[in-house]
Design a protein around this motif. Structure first.
Motif, PDB file in Angstrom:
ATOM      1  N   GLY A 235      77.913  28.828  57.266  1.00  0.00           N
ATOM      2  CA  GLY A 235      78.011  30.252  57.614  1.00  0.00           C
ATOM      3  C   GLY A 235      76.837  31.055  57.075  1.00  0.00           C
ATOM      4  O   GLY A 235      76.524  30.996  55.887  1.00  0.00           O
TER       5      GLY A 235
ATOM      6  N   GLN B 297      77.570  36.811  58.760  1.00  0.00           N
ATOM      7  CA  GLN B 297      78.829  36.605  59.477  1.00  0.00           C
ATOM      8  C   GLN B 297      79.920  37.535  58.942  1.00  0.00           C
ATOM      9  O   GLN B 297      79.933  37.888  57.763  1.00  0.00           O
TER      10      GLN B 297
ATOM     11  N   VAL C 242      85.294  35.148  59.482  1.00  0.00           N
ATOM     12  CA  VAL C 242      84.681  33.878  59.886  1.00  0.00           C
ATOM     13  C   VAL C 242      84.129  33.160  58.658  1.00  0.00           C
ATOM     14  O   VAL C 242      84.414  31.989  58.420  1.00  0.00           O
ATOM     15  N   ILE C 243      83.403  33.904  57.835  1.00  0.00           N
ATOM     16  CA  ILE C 243      82.688  33.244  56.732  1.00  0.00           C
ATOM     17  C   ILE C 243      83.652  32.666  55.707  1.00  0.00           C
ATOM     18  O   ILE C 243      83.312  31.715  54.988  1.00  0.00           O
TER      19      ILE C 243
ATOM     20  N   ARG D 248      77.719  28.851  52.450  1.00  0.00           N
ATOM     21  CA  ARG D 248      77.130  30.093  52.941  1.00  0.00           C
ATOM     22  C   ARG D 248      75.681  30.099  52.508  1.00  0.00           C
ATOM     23  O   ARG D 248      75.361  29.567  51.438  1.00  0.00           O
TER      24      ARG D 248
ATOM     25  N   CYS E 271      78.151  28.718  62.059  1.00  0.00           N
ATOM     26  CA  CYS E 271      78.504  30.121  62.257  1.00  0.00           C
ATOM     27  C   CYS E 271      77.257  30.930  61.925  1.00  0.00           C
ATOM     28  O   CYS E 271      77.002  31.285  60.768  1.00  0.00           O
ATOM     29  N   GLY E 272      76.462  31.130  62.946  1.00  0.00           N
ATOM     30  CA  GLY E 272      75.173  31.817  62.804  1.00  0.00           C
ATOM     31  C   GLY E 272      74.672  32.078  64.210  1.00  0.00           C
ATOM     32  O   GLY E 272      75.485  32.274  65.123  1.00  0.00           O
TER      33      GLY E 272
ATOM     34  N   MET F  82      75.098  37.935  65.895  1.00  0.00           N
ATOM     35  CA  MET F  82      75.838  37.232  64.834  1.00  0.00           C
ATOM     36  C   MET F  82      77.345  37.514  64.981  1.00  0.00           C
ATOM     37  O   MET F  82      78.186  36.672  64.718  1.00  0.00           O
ATOM     38  N   TYR F  83      77.628  38.752  65.378  1.00  0.00           N
ATOM     39  CA  TYR F  83      79.011  39.226  65.464  1.00  0.00           C
ATOM     40  C   TYR F  83      79.793  38.545  66.605  1.00  0.00           C
ATOM     41  O   TYR F  83      81.012  38.606  66.661  1.00  0.00           O
TER      42      TYR F  83
ATOM     43  N   ILE G  77      80.117  35.499  66.931  1.00  0.00           N
ATOM     44  CA  ILE G  77      80.893  34.392  66.354  1.00  0.00           C
ATOM     45  C   ILE G  77      82.111  35.045  65.701  1.00  0.00           C
ATOM     46  O   ILE G  77      82.016  35.662  64.637  1.00  0.00           O
ATOM     47  N   ASP G  78      83.236  34.939  66.371  1.00  0.00           N
ATOM     48  CA  ASP G  78      84.450  35.577  65.862  1.00  0.00           C
ATOM     49  C   ASP G  78      85.517  34.501  65.639  1.00  0.00           C
ATOM     50  O   ASP G  78      85.338  33.334  66.021  1.00  0.00           O
TER      51      ASP G  78
END
Ligand code: 13P
Ligand code: SF4
Length: 362
Positions: A39, A43, A47-48, A54, A75-76, A318-319, A321-322
């Motif tokens: 992540g 994020q 999600v993170i 991270r 997740c990026g 980036m957003y 990725i939910d």
């Protein structure tokens, strides 16, 4: 886990937060050590919290290169997933939960135009006297271009070091796509202002004279991050006036005028580490993406942390990725289906890996 009848993304859109949380956790557990979730710091919290690691771009690419896991869910944004695919083995699969999660800065430089510029520059400066350096926020074919031309990739955390490495080997650097990271790094290296020029992709010779190209130490592609462009010198001045003693910390994708009057500048990982390590009761204004700043504020309640701009600087890609997309890709994996795999073609991968490995060994 709950038996799901369909794996269509649409069926995940109306799930409650609680249900998504529960189903993501269950799917993650079912995959066990076949799966690694990475992540990026931008994020969203929902999600993170599921990420095994991270980090900033450098840390995440190192983590991907080290991992032996069969599936890496990134997740990026797209260039990060491509980078992970380049540095991992053939049997490993990299998944981006939403394939439309791109990076508008990376989209500002394409191979066709970079090759055209390279031809113009090397006709004047000579190919032996210049190396290309691409910011990791770029497409895989540009990384491959750098690999073929003895160039290298950099991230925001080691841009200076990488540019220095290149300038120790040659006379000039062609840096793309981020003009601001390039200029901020060049200043830190003490390169005089009149040896830094900008290549405007639509103008003949990038808008420069032959002499300016001959004299330049660093030639910057005119790309930028629209999120970091929103931070302005007047925002720094505003906080300095109201909070004497405040520390201003910004990302190097911010324009030079902002970085020049800030106290500190560095990658997302550097920003987090620096603020976390600061004494309690210190006051900070942070110039980078809002999800990172809001989380830092929550995690460091003993400090006063402001967001540097009055505008909401959110990385909208980036957003994308939910939790819905994360749940969808994970439940598909549990069912034996790989969706949204990011695959860099073999030939591109081979050359891009050379440029990335040069960076990773620095
Ligand atoms: P970092 O490598 O500092 O995390 O930066 C990535 C990025 O896209 C910043 O906009
Ligand atoms: Fe790209 Fe800017 Fe988003 Fe970073 S914050 S991923 S540079 S658009």
């Amino acid at each position: 886990m709950a038996i799901i009848e369909s794996y269509r993304m649409e069926d995940y859109l109306d799930l409650s937060e609680e249900e998504l949380d529960r189903r993501i956790s269950t799917a993650k557990e079912a995959m066990g050590d076949r799966l690694l979730i990475l992540g990026h710091h931008y994020q969203q919290d929902d999600v993170i919290k599921f990420a095994d690691f991270r980090g900033d771009s450098l840390k995440l690419s190192q983590e991907a290169a080290r991992s032996q896991r069969e599936f890496i869910v990134f997740c990026g944004v797209h260039f990060m997933a491509e980078t992970a695919d380049i540095v991992t083995g053939d049997a490993q699969k990299v998944i981006l939960p939403d394939l439309t999660a791109g990076c508008s800065m990376a989209d500002m430089a394409d191979l066709y135009n970079v090759e055209r510029a390279w031809k113009d520059i090397t006709n004047i400066a000579g190919e032996a006297n210049i190396l290309p350096v691409t910011y990791v926020n770029s497409t895989a074919d540009l990384k491959a271009f750098c690999g073929k031309k003895d160039g290298v990739v950099c991230t925001s955390s080691i841009a200076e070091k990488v540019i220095k490495w290149a300038l120790d080997r040659t006379d000039k650097v062609f840096f793309f796509p981020d003009e601001h990271l390039g200029r901020n790094s060049a200043f830190k290296l003490g390169i005089p202002e009149d040896e830094i020029i900008v290549w405007h992709r639509d103008a003949p010779l990038g808008g420069n004279s032959e002499n300016a190209i001959k004299k330049a130490k660093i030639i910057l592609w005119n790309g930028f991050c629209s999120v970091h462009m929103l931070f302005l010198p007047k925002h720094v001045e505003y906080f300095r006036e109201r909070y004497p003693g405040i520390k201003i910390i910004v990302h190097p994708e911010c324009r030079r005028e902002v970085v020049a009057i800030s106290d500190l500048c560095g990658s997302t990982e550097y920003i987090i580490k620096t603020v976390k390590a600061a004494p309690p009761d210190t006051v900070w204004a942070v110039g980078t993406e809002i999800n990172l700043v809001n989380r830092l504020r929550k995690e460091q309640p003993d400090k006063t942390i402001f967001f540097l701009s009055p505008t909401v600087c959110l990385c909208s890609t980036m957003y994308r990725i939910d939790p819905q997309h994360l749940c969808w890709v994970l439940e598909n994996l549990v069912a034996g289906k790989v969706v949204n795999q990011v695959i860099v073609p073999d030939e591109e991968k081979r050359w891009a890996k050379i440029a990335l490995e040069r960076m990773l060994t620095l």
